[in-house]
Design a protein around this motif. Sequence first.
Motif, PDB file in Angstrom:
ATOM      1  N   UNK A 367      35.006  79.492  32.113  1.00 46.53           N
ATOM      2  CA  UNK A 367      34.246  80.698  31.728  1.00 46.53           C
ATOM      3  C   UNK A 367      34.471  81.143  30.286  1.00 46.53           C
ATOM      4  N   UNK A 368      34.669  80.175  29.365  1.00 43.74           N
ATOM      5  CA  UNK A 368      34.958  80.543  27.961  1.00 43.74           C
ATOM      6  C   UNK A 368      33.888  81.470  27.394  1.00 43.74           C
ATOM      7  N   UNK A 369      32.639  81.034  27.456  1.00 43.56           N
ATOM      8  CA  UNK A 369      31.544  81.807  26.850  1.00 43.56           C
ATOM      9  C   UNK A 369      31.401  83.166  27.510  1.00 43.56           C
ATOM     10  N   UNK A 370      31.570  83.197  28.835  1.00 41.17           N
ATOM     11  CA  UNK A 370      31.423  84.444  29.574  1.00 41.17           C
ATOM     12  C   UNK A 370      32.482  85.456  29.155  1.00 41.17           C
ATOM     13  N   UNK A 371      33.731  84.988  29.028  1.00 43.33           N
ATOM     14  CA  UNK A 371      34.840  85.886  28.702  1.00 43.33           C
ATOM     15  C   UNK A 371      34.738  86.403  27.267  1.00 43.33           C
ATOM     16  N   UNK A 699      29.706  69.839  27.077  1.00 46.84           N
ATOM     17  CA  UNK A 699      28.689  70.202  26.084  1.00 46.84           C
ATOM     18  C   UNK A 699      28.051  71.543  26.437  1.00 46.84           C
ATOM     19  N   UNK A 700      27.798  71.752  27.743  1.00 45.79           N
ATOM     20  CA  UNK A 700      27.240  73.030  28.188  1.00 45.79           C
ATOM     21  C   UNK A 700      28.202  74.166  27.870  1.00 45.79           C
ATOM     22  N   UNK A 701      29.509  73.908  28.071  1.00 47.73           N
ATOM     23  CA  UNK A 701      30.503  74.948  27.816  1.00 47.73           C
ATOM     24  C   UNK A 701      30.616  75.258  26.330  1.00 47.73           C
ATOM     25  N   UNK A 702      30.750  74.229  25.497  1.00 42.88           N
ATOM     26  CA  UNK A 702      30.908  74.462  24.062  1.00 42.88           C
ATOM     27  C   UNK A 702      29.623  75.016  23.459  1.00 42.88           C
ATOM     28  N   UNK A 703      28.482  74.566  23.982  1.00 44.45           N
ATOM     29  CA  UNK A 703      27.199  75.082  23.491  1.00 44.45           C
ATOM     30  C   UNK A 703      27.042  76.557  23.806  1.00 44.45           C
ATOM     31  N   UNK A 704      27.432  76.942  25.019  1.00 43.44           N
ATOM     32  CA  UNK A 704      27.327  78.347  25.406  1.00 43.44           C
ATOM     33  C   UNK A 704      28.267  79.212  24.576  1.00 43.44           C
TER      34      UNK A 704
END
Length: 720
Positions: A367-371, A699-704
């Motif tokens: 949850x990187x982007x979310x946090x 990629x989805x995580x780093x992109x977000x």
Amino acid sequence: MSNGSEQANTYHSYRVEGFTCANCAGKFERNVKEIEGVQDAKVNFGASKISVAGSVTIAQLEQAGAFESLKITTDEPASSRSAAATSNEAKEKPSFWQTYHLLLYSVLLIVLGYLSYGINGEQNLVTILLFLAATMISGAKLLKIGLQNLLRLDFDMRTLMTVAVIGGAIIGEWAEIAVVVILFAVSEALERYSMNRARQSIRLLMDIAPKEALIRRGNQEQMVAVEEIKIGDIMLVKPGQKIAMDGVVVQGQSAVNQAAITGESIPAAKGVGDEVFAGTLNGEGWIEVEITKHVEDTTIARIIHLVEEAQAERAPAQAFIDKFAKVYTPAIMLVAALVAVLPPLLLDGSWSTWVYQGLAVLVVGCPCALVISTPISIVSAIGNAAKQGVLIKGGIYLEEMGSVKAVAFDKTGTLTEGVPSVTDYEVLEEADADQLLAIIAALEHRSQHPLASAIVNKAHEEDVDDSAVKVEGFTAITGKGISGSVQGTTFYVGSPRLFIDQLAIRLPQSLQQRIDELQQQGKTVMLAGMDNRVLALIAVADKLRSSSRKVLQELQALGIKQTVMLTGDAHSTAQYIGREAGVTNIEAELMPEEKLQRVKQLQERYGKVAMVGDGVNDAPALAASSVGIAMGGAGTDTALETADIALMADDLSKLPFTVKLSRKAMQIIKINIAFSIGIKLIALLLVIPGWLTLWIAITADIGATLAVSLNSMRLMRMKE
């Protein structure tokens, strides 16, 4: 209260270097709370600080942050740091190579690994060792912390990544786990970079005040470090220099650019008796300033402190994310386990295929982007507002301001300038207007009446010199006016009753009508003349601010349903000012408790209500409102302390900007949350056809993370 209780409630502040994510900040806070002797701890992720109540050493704090290799230092007041300390900080800042050399080595090893993959095959020992070396160089810290968390059943994003890496190694996906670990390191670097950019606005505030000043003590002038300057010292400020300390001008005059403190673009004129602030830029005049505050108490130091504290105040949206993340991470681990196990058990699927899919679910679930989505938005918005001269004292007030439906205004000093001035000067008989004004000003110069200064100022504005007028036999006529003899002629200045009752002059009907007309506009009317006739009419009023009408129009255009003026002034004055300003409702002759009652009534009808006042007289109404907004925070300690938002330049035109900034911040936070969750759901749906790979997941995580960071940082550039 006992000494023990007092100690327990005393917080000591420390600066923290090395935070990589909001989750890590939360874990550090929990670790510090477990230290023996610590009663409470509060991490401020936005400002990279921790406040601790109780007894603790820096070594203990660094031990609590060992999982992140955190470096702890005592928190000195920003503006009191010496020039040497600032210089050392600059020297200690690591270079790009020092920061990212391990990551660059890992990238090189991965390139070599893929070359070996093409030549020797995926399961060749050289290929495996190259990918394994890349994984360990950039991911050793990640794996160490992840394993510790796993043993403690502490499920955060590093735990998810560690399980994914271990699982990938078991099924032989060496290339993919190496790339996943590196991309995760890149994602963390992006988070750090984004937060550091957002924090930069506060660092810029810290650097604007000089670290030393030219001080005169006795007959000697010397450069003195700001922390050694005492109240009462005389500071000498040359043209073009930055002002190092708060104080009052005792000699000279100049124009001072106060944009750093108040956001004002136009320099403010300063003369004897005027207040100046540390961090502002002197113009072309030489001024001498008597120091009035210690360095840690200067306006700029207090602004920095309050902004940093504001960044620690979590908005409701951020509180929601924190709660959601606690449930979300274990849920993702459960989903990943079910994806890995159920298809092989129930549908005769391939274990290697579905274990791989389960690992990909773990990675995509980070949850990187979310946090990061909410704190970076709040830090960016509050930092930008501070640069624009608007001090927002917490994320909750930033969020509340965007949903305000009604705004209540005090009249005096808020919608009006707060200083009486001459609005009308009419000579009634053939006479020299300037000469008569000089006589009137000379008389008023000797008066103690509150309106006297307005007439004296009028004379100065018209370049009329009253100093040469010799007044003899000056007399104050209680409740009615003043009189005095000039060159043998007695002149009177006072209310119409003075001329009607005491001098028995019958006023012409046209003059009486003019007096009535001006009084209906809320103006105080005075007459000037001799013992047998009236020579001039003067009207004095607290004028409407030039920006008030435009501000009210902008607020109404923004959808504010009700704008109300609450004042203790008379109905006639209130009605005139209210109509001129363009408020939708006018409430006059109110006591402070009645203002409070009106604010509560507005809340019952409209929900969120902002109250704008001076921070002193309107304290009850400001406290009761959803958002209390104080005027003129730069010069008013009370406004800085009591208001939720302070308009530092006493500039009402900043109010619509604050509403727009708040709404933009909330819009960006909602978009970030929706995007962060949406991209995860889309990636998870790829599990159904078996298309989800570790590559796609990371990629989805780093992109977000990159998308929400860039989106949030747009708030740093928002202008009026």
